[in-house]
Design a protein around this motif. Structure first.
Motif, short mmCIF file in Angstrom:
data_model
loop_
_atom_site.label_atom_id
_atom_site.label_comp_id
_atom_site.label_asym_id
_atom_site.label_seq_id
_atom_site.Cartn_x
_atom_site.Cartn_y
_atom_site.Cartn_z
N ILE A 1 0.83 -1.21 0.00
CA ILE A 1 0.00 0.00 0.00
C ILE A 1 0.86 1.25 0.00
O ILE A 1 0.46 2.31 -0.51
N ALA A 2 2.08 1.16 0.55
CA ALA A 2 2.98 2.32 0.54
C ALA A 2 3.34 2.71 -0.89
O ALA A 2 3.51 3.90 -1.19
N GLU A 3 3.46 1.74 -1.78
CA GLU A 3 3.76 2.04 -3.18
C GLU A 3 2.61 2.80 -3.83
O GLU A 3 2.82 3.69 -4.66
N VAL A 4 1.39 2.46 -3.46
CA VAL A 4 0.23 3.17 -3.99
C VAL A 4 0.27 4.64 -3.59
O VAL A 4 0.10 5.54 -4.42
N PHE A 5 0.53 4.89 -2.32
CA PHE A 5 0.59 6.28 -1.84
C PHE A 5 1.77 7.02 -2.45
O PHE A 5 1.71 8.24 -2.67
N ASP A 6 2.87 6.31 -2.73
CA ASP A 6 4.03 6.95 -3.36
C ASP A 6 3.68 7.39 -4.78
O ASP A 6 4.08 8.48 -5.21
N VAL A 7 2.95 6.56 -5.49
CA VAL A 7 2.52 6.92 -6.85
C VAL A 7 1.63 8.17 -6.80
O VAL A 7 1.77 9.09 -7.62
N VAL A 8 0.72 8.20 -5.85
CA VAL A 8 -0.18 9.34 -5.71
C VAL A 8 0.61 10.60 -5.34
O VAL A 8 0.36 11.69 -5.88
N GLN A 9 1.58 10.47 -4.43
CA GLN A 9 2.37 11.62 -3.99
C GLN A 9 3.18 12.20 -5.14
O GLN A 9 3.24 13.42 -5.32
#
Length: 244
Positions: free
Chosen positions: A127-135
């Motif tokens: 899930i951290a990768e998802v938030f990194d993409v969004v950031q």
């Protein structure tokens, strides 16, 4: 066997095509082959980052909305009564019971399981990768918005300058004073007026001469005869020491 068409009635190809609207105004036959359009340019790395970020936000939002409002509806309905208390109970220490905390841990575990399922379904590592993409998409989107705003302000300033030049040209053409020159003369006149007022202010002031005469009579430091404070102590050309 002749094919059915212009050969059957002996018409020329251009006339046959003209019947179906395929002849141009000069009598030439319009090509039936569509013109090849230029291939679209490849998307930049920034475009790909923004597209991936927007897609992640859209899918994650829809997924979480479905989880909270549909899949967890029964869970909320079953346990919501435990959290129905007024603020006074929380402040007095009656709230935040162990039973409430147990329900919270169960809710947290369900949410993490749902997020893990989303990550696996969309092909992310965690899930951290998802938030990194969004950031990263948010950062690039902010940069692009700032660049767009900067260009917009530059266009606006250029338009204002162009409009001012057109107004100036129109006024000169109609025999009116040049606003640019008029503004310069106004600045010069204003500066001259301030200088004149500064130089002639003391002379035009009716209180200037009496004040000047009083200053001479009492001396630069005060006291008759110009001796200042020392005159009152017995020194100088006048004062208490010179009195009979």
């Amino acid at each position: 066997m002749a094919s059915k068409g212009y050969e059957d009635d002996g018409e020329a190809p251009s006339k046959a095509l003209a019947k179906v609207g395929l002849e141009d105004e000069e009598g030439g036959v319009v090509s039936l082959v569509a013109e090849r359009k230029p291939a679209p340019s490849e998307p930049s790395e920034v475009d790909l980052t923004l597209a991936k970020g927007r897609e992640a936000v859209s899918k994650l939002t829809q997924y979480v909305n479905r989880v909270l409002n549909v899949e967890l509806f029964d869970f909320f309905d079953e346990h919501s009564r435990l959290f129905e208390q007024n603020p006074d109970e929380l402040e007095s220490g009656q709230g935040e019971s162990l039973e409430q905390y147990d329900v919270f841990l169960r809710y947290e575990r369900i949410i993490m399981e749902k997020l893990d399922a989303f990550v696996e379904e969309e092909g992310y590592g965690d899930i951290a990768e998802v938030f990194d993409v969004v950031q990263r998409a948010c950062v690039e989107d902010k940069k692009r918005a700032e660049e767009h705003t900067k260009k917009l302000m530059e266009h606006l300033q250029a338009f204002q300058q162009q409009l001012a030049a057109q107004i100036r040209t129109h006024m000169i053409a109609n025999g009116q004073a040049d606003p640019a020159e008029e503004g310069k003369s106004g600045e010069v006149g204003g500066a001259d007026a301030k200088a004149d007022a500064k130089e002639g202010g003391a002379e035009s002031n009716p209180l200037a001469e009496p004040a000047k005469a009083s200053k001479v009579a009492w001396g630069e430091k005060g006291g008759p005869g110009g001796g200042g404070d020392d005159d009152f102590k017995g020194g100088g050309g006048g004062g208490a020491a010179a009195a009979p």
